[in-house]
Design a protein around this motif. Structure first.
Motif, PDB file in Angstrom:
ATOM      1  N   ALA A   1       0.820  -1.215   0.000  1.00  0.00           N
ATOM      2  CA  ALA A   1       0.000   0.000   0.000  1.00  0.00           C
ATOM      3  C   ALA A   1       0.853   1.263   0.000  1.00  0.00           C
ATOM      4  O   ALA A   1       0.418   2.316  -0.481  1.00  0.00           O
ATOM      5  N   ASP A   2       2.068   1.172   0.528  1.00  0.00           N
ATOM      6  CA  ASP A   2       2.971   2.326   0.556  1.00  0.00           C
ATOM      7  C   ASP A   2       3.555   2.631  -0.817  1.00  0.00           C
ATOM      8  O   ASP A   2       4.234   3.645  -0.997  1.00  0.00           O
ATOM      9  N   PHE A   3       3.303   1.755  -1.784  1.00  0.00           N
ATOM     10  CA  PHE A   3       3.833   1.940  -3.138  1.00  0.00           C
ATOM     11  C   PHE A   3       2.705   2.124  -4.154  1.00  0.00           C
ATOM     12  O   PHE A   3       2.843   1.804  -5.332  1.00  0.00           O
ATOM     13  N   GLY A   4       1.582   2.640  -3.673  1.00  0.00           N
ATOM     14  CA  GLY A   4       0.479   2.937  -4.574  1.00  0.00           C
ATOM     15  C   GLY A   4      -0.319   1.739  -5.014  1.00  0.00           C
ATOM     16  O   GLY A   4      -1.067   1.813  -5.991  1.00  0.00           O
ATOM     17  N   THR A   5      -0.177   0.616  -4.309  1.00  0.00           N
ATOM     18  CA  THR A   5      -0.967  -0.571  -4.608  1.00  0.00           C
ATOM     19  C   THR A   5      -2.251  -0.524  -3.780  1.00  0.00           C
ATOM     20  O   THR A   5      -2.189  -0.246  -2.586  1.00  0.00           O
TER      21      THR A   5
ATOM     22  N   LYS B   1      -6.369  -6.157 -10.053  1.00  0.00           N
ATOM     23  CA  LYS B   1      -6.088  -4.729  -9.862  1.00  0.00           C
ATOM     24  C   LYS B   1      -5.433  -4.483  -8.510  1.00  0.00           C
ATOM     25  O   LYS B   1      -4.559  -3.627  -8.378  1.00  0.00           O
ATOM     26  N   ALA B   2      -5.873  -5.252  -7.504  1.00  0.00           N
ATOM     27  CA  ALA B   2      -5.305  -5.092  -6.167  1.00  0.00           C
ATOM     28  C   ALA B   2      -3.872  -5.598  -6.085  1.00  0.00           C
ATOM     29  O   ALA B   2      -3.149  -5.254  -5.148  1.00  0.00           O
ATOM     30  N   MET B   3      -3.439  -6.429  -7.044  1.00  0.00           N
ATOM     31  CA  MET B   3      -2.048  -6.865  -7.105  1.00  0.00           C
ATOM     32  C   MET B   3      -1.170  -5.847  -7.823  1.00  0.00           C
ATOM     33  O   MET B   3       0.048  -5.950  -7.799  1.00  0.00           O
ATOM     34  N   GLY B   4      -1.787  -4.882  -8.498  1.00  0.00           N
ATOM     35  CA  GLY B   4      -1.032  -3.805  -9.146  1.00  0.00           C
ATOM     36  C   GLY B   4      -0.309  -4.203 -10.409  1.00  0.00           C
ATOM     37  O   GLY B   4       0.610  -3.516 -10.841  1.00  0.00           O
TER      38      GLY B   4
END
Length: 327
Positions: free
Chosen positions: A147-151, A277-280
């Motif tokens: 999450a800290d990397f825009g994921t 999408k949640a895996m980025g």
């Protein structure tokens, strides 16, 4: 251009991030045929082998593959908190030790080991670190949240980023490389109506599911959409807001979306394209093999692409700086 060999490659989510950073996969190995097929569909230029790594001879493979980076994601099932009360499988956990012959044979400058952070509680974890260091690596032990990397997923994982040339890499170094704001779970939802929901209060609905939903409704009020979180370690009443990143995807269906039609709540499970999408991994990544359950498992076993992208960008930055100094 960096090249990498991908052990325990899964469906290639981590590799997708590495490729976004400019790296090239040359060899990938996974024991699950469906994962190997998925990887091959996404990276047709790589040699992909379906086999447990212990059944292969890395010295033979090293004759045609000498990577800059050895990327590894050993089995995490017996380390993960998501395993619940299931007995620990030492054979599964020892796949981490199984990477050592590959280090010896391929002699990569860089080694990356990804796993759940609970791997550190394994009695052989320190042995693994010491052994890696004995081959001359500086081991940078990082706990990174996707999450800290825009994921749009909260997914905390241990990354051992190891360099034979002694580079020290920190979280802050990686944060400096990305300019992505936090994404919410709402951003992964397909709101088109393509996926059909059924009334929450329908005959046969599990009482535990209804109780999760009612805890959320008590907190949020009616006509507020939210996500039900099934099983696993839960400290929030079995639900989460759509305004936060999705909680950690596992290998089984875990998330139900509650929406409203006037005063009536409806429920459906999140679908593989939404989990993707949640895996980025982005729209280019293919998830065409297997059934719905298989696709959920591929996502749950994966590495979030944006995290691996930043690790490879940092590696590239370090090597580029070395080249500039040398010239």
């Amino acid at each position: 251009m960096l090249t990498f060999v991908d052990l325990f490659c899964g469906g290639g989510f981590g590799a997708r991030g590495a490729v976004k950073a400019g790296a090239t996969p040359i060899l990938a190995i996974d024991a699950w045929e469906l994962a190997a097929d998925t990887y091959k569909s996404n990276f047709p230029g790589a040699e992909v082998i379906c086999s447990p790594i212990e059944n292969l001879k890395p010295k033979i493979l090293a004759k045609r593959h000498l990577p800059d980076v050895l990327l590894t994601s050993p089995e995490c099932t017996s380390h993960s908190i998501a395993r619940g009360a299931k007995p620990k499988c030492e054979k599964s956990r020892e796949t981490a030790i199984g990477i050592i012959p590959w280090i010896e044979a391929m002699n990569p400058r860089w080694l990356i080991v990804e796993n759940v952070n609970r791997m550190k509680q394994w009695e052989r974890h320190n042995e693994l670190i010491t052994t890696i260091e004995s081959y001359g690596y500086q081991v940078n032990d990082l706990l990174l949240n996707a999450a800290d990397f825009g994921t749009p997923q909260s997914r905390k994982r241990m990354f051992l980023v190891c360099d034979r040339e002694g580079s020290v890499i920190t979280k802050k170094d990686l944060y400096k490389l990305h300019r992505r704001s936090e994404k919410s779970a709402s951003s992964i939802i397909d709101w088109s109506g393509k996926y059909k929901s059924t009334p929450l209060y329908k005959e046969g609905r599990a009482q535990a599911t209804i109780e999760r939903a009612e805890r959320a409704i008590d907190k949020l009020g009616t006509k507020k959409d939210f996500i039900i979180v099934y099983y696993g370690s839960d400290y929030a009443g079995g639900w989460q807001s759509l305004e936060s990143p999705l909680r950690t995807i596992t290998t089984l269906d875990r998330f139900g979306l509650v929406t409203w039609q006037e005063e009536t709540p409806y429920l459906r499970m999140l679908q593989p394209p939404e989990l993707m999408k949640a895996m980025g991994a982005g729209s280019k990544h293919l998830l065409t093999h297997g059934n719905r359950r298989d696709k959920v498992k591929l996502c749950g076993n994966g590495v979030c692409s944006p995290v691996m992208e930043m690790i490879f960008k940092k590696i590239h930055q370090i090597q580029l700086g070395e080249m500039e100094l040398a010239s």
